[in-house]
Enzyme design. Structure first.
Site, short mmCIF file in Angstrom:
data_model
loop_
_atom_site.label_atom_id
_atom_site.label_comp_id
_atom_site.label_asym_id
_atom_site.label_seq_id
_atom_site.Cartn_x
_atom_site.Cartn_y
_atom_site.Cartn_z
N ARG A 239 0.89 -1.20 -0.13
CA ARG A 239 -0.06 0.02 0.10
C ARG A 239 0.84 1.34 0.11
O ARG A 239 1.96 1.20 0.51
CB ARG A 239 -0.88 0.08 1.28
N GLU A 268 -2.02 7.93 -3.97
CA GLU A 268 -2.35 7.39 -5.44
C GLU A 268 -3.94 7.87 -5.97
O GLU A 268 -4.57 7.75 -4.92
CB GLU A 268 -1.98 5.91 -5.54
N HIS A 286 -0.92 0.21 -9.88
CA HIS A 286 -1.58 -0.42 -8.85
C HIS A 286 -2.39 -1.60 -9.34
O HIS A 286 -3.45 -1.80 -9.21
CB HIS A 286 -2.43 0.34 -7.81
#
Ligand code: DGY
Length: 331
Positions: A239, A268, A286
């Site tokens: 993360r 993000e 991601h």
């Protein structure tokens, strides 16, 4: 009257169809990012919510949606959900573990290898027409096979990465985790438990696979980066926020570590501007769990959970991957 559910983001049509077999379903086909106010507005009258992973579910939303009984996510990470607040209000929460473990471990390994072997950097060089001759040290990077793999966070995905390293690439595997694995699992993975400091000082390739929480915020910052070998790589598939991205960009620019592979970022989809200018970092949006079969399996697992949590389907009352199953007794 049929129960109503909301699907917060666009998702596979076959997953939506399964929800429609049981519920009246409102979807988000435009895949808009709804504000909290918009989410609350759309949740009125809905008992179930399907989320894809990042939508914040907090006490304010729960208070404004007292009829909500289940929030089912297709992500394994659930740092976006205030689980204690959901439990206090009797809202069942589920995530999507297991189905993405191998795919995510594959990607973590790919990112680590891309950083070590300078794959995207060399591709950019080739694409801009800069390749005019072979030379002995052209994009010479670090080896992966036979080196020391460091894993921070040894859950399912960490273990899958350890297995790849030890069995596929002959790596020595070191790890640090909240708790040490049993001796049998350590032997099977060929992995040894070390302190965080030993891990940082010793490994050639560090992979971060720990969950995000306030306690893991900036687990890797300037101090930790300074302990690593100058030849080491860092890969983050966990993360954003676990790494201090500004400190990492600084360390990469100063060559305090050799390279990094990042799939997740603080804030993000915004990416720290300094990272965007550096050649020695591989950046991906991601996508570690993004193989089509795995993303479909993640969506269907969330559907299984939502159907079961709302008392329908073959597993009524027994959502397979509930995080707070104790609330079901209160439904
Ligand atoms: C997960 O499942 O947590 C992945 O990061 C995708 O959001």
């Amino acid at each position: 009257m049929r129960q109503k559910v909301l699907v917060a983001r666009a998702v596979f049509a076959d997953a939506i169809e399964r929800l429609r077999e049981h519920f009246e379903v409102e979807t988000n086909d435009a895949d808009d990012i709804w504000s909290q106010a918009e989410m609350i507005r759309r949740l009125q009258g809905k008992v179930g919510l399907f989320i894809t992973g990042t939508q914040p579910i907090d006490a304010v939303l729960l208070a404004a949606c007292p009829q909500l009984r289940a929030v089912c996510s297709m992500a394994v990470g659930y740092n976006n959900v205030d689980l204690p607040a959901c439990t206090a209000r009797g809202v069942l929460v589920s995530n999507a573990p297991d189905v993405l473990t191998q795919t995510t471990a594959d990607f973590g390994f790919a990112l680590m290898m891309a950083a070590a072997r300078r794959i995207t950097e060399s591709e950019h060089f080739l694409r801009r027409g800069a390749w005019t001759k072979w030379s002995y040290d052209l994009f010479a990077g670090a080896d992966v096979h036979g080196t020391t793999l460091g894993i921070l966070g040894m859950g399912r995905i960490g273990q899958a990465i350890a297995r790849r390293g030890a069995l596929g690439f002959g790596m020595r595997v070191l790890y640090h985790n909240r708790s040490q694995l049993g001796a049998g699992v350590e032997a099977e993975l060929g992995a040894s438990y070390v302190t965080k400091e030993q891990l940082l000082r010793t490994c050639d390739h560090l992979v971060l696979v720990l969950p995000y929480s306030p306690a893991s915020h900036h687990t890797i910052g300037a101090v930790e980066l300074a302990l690593m070998k100058a030849t080491a790589t860092l890969t983050n598939i966990a993360r954003g926020g676990i790494v201090d991205d500004a400190a990492l960009a600084h360390a990469l620019r100063e060559r305090r570590i050799a390279a990094a592979g990042l799939d997740v970022f603080e804030g993000e989809p915004a990416v720290h501007p300094d990272l965007l200018t550096l050649p020695n970092v591989v950046l991906t949006p991601h996508i570690a769990s993004a193989s089509l079969p795995t993303r479909r399996a993640m969506a269907h697992l969330a559907v299984d959970n939502l159907i079961a949590a709302l008392g329908a389907g073959p597993h009524a009352g027994r959502p397979p991957t509930a995080l707070n199953p104790e609330v079901l007794a209160r439904h």
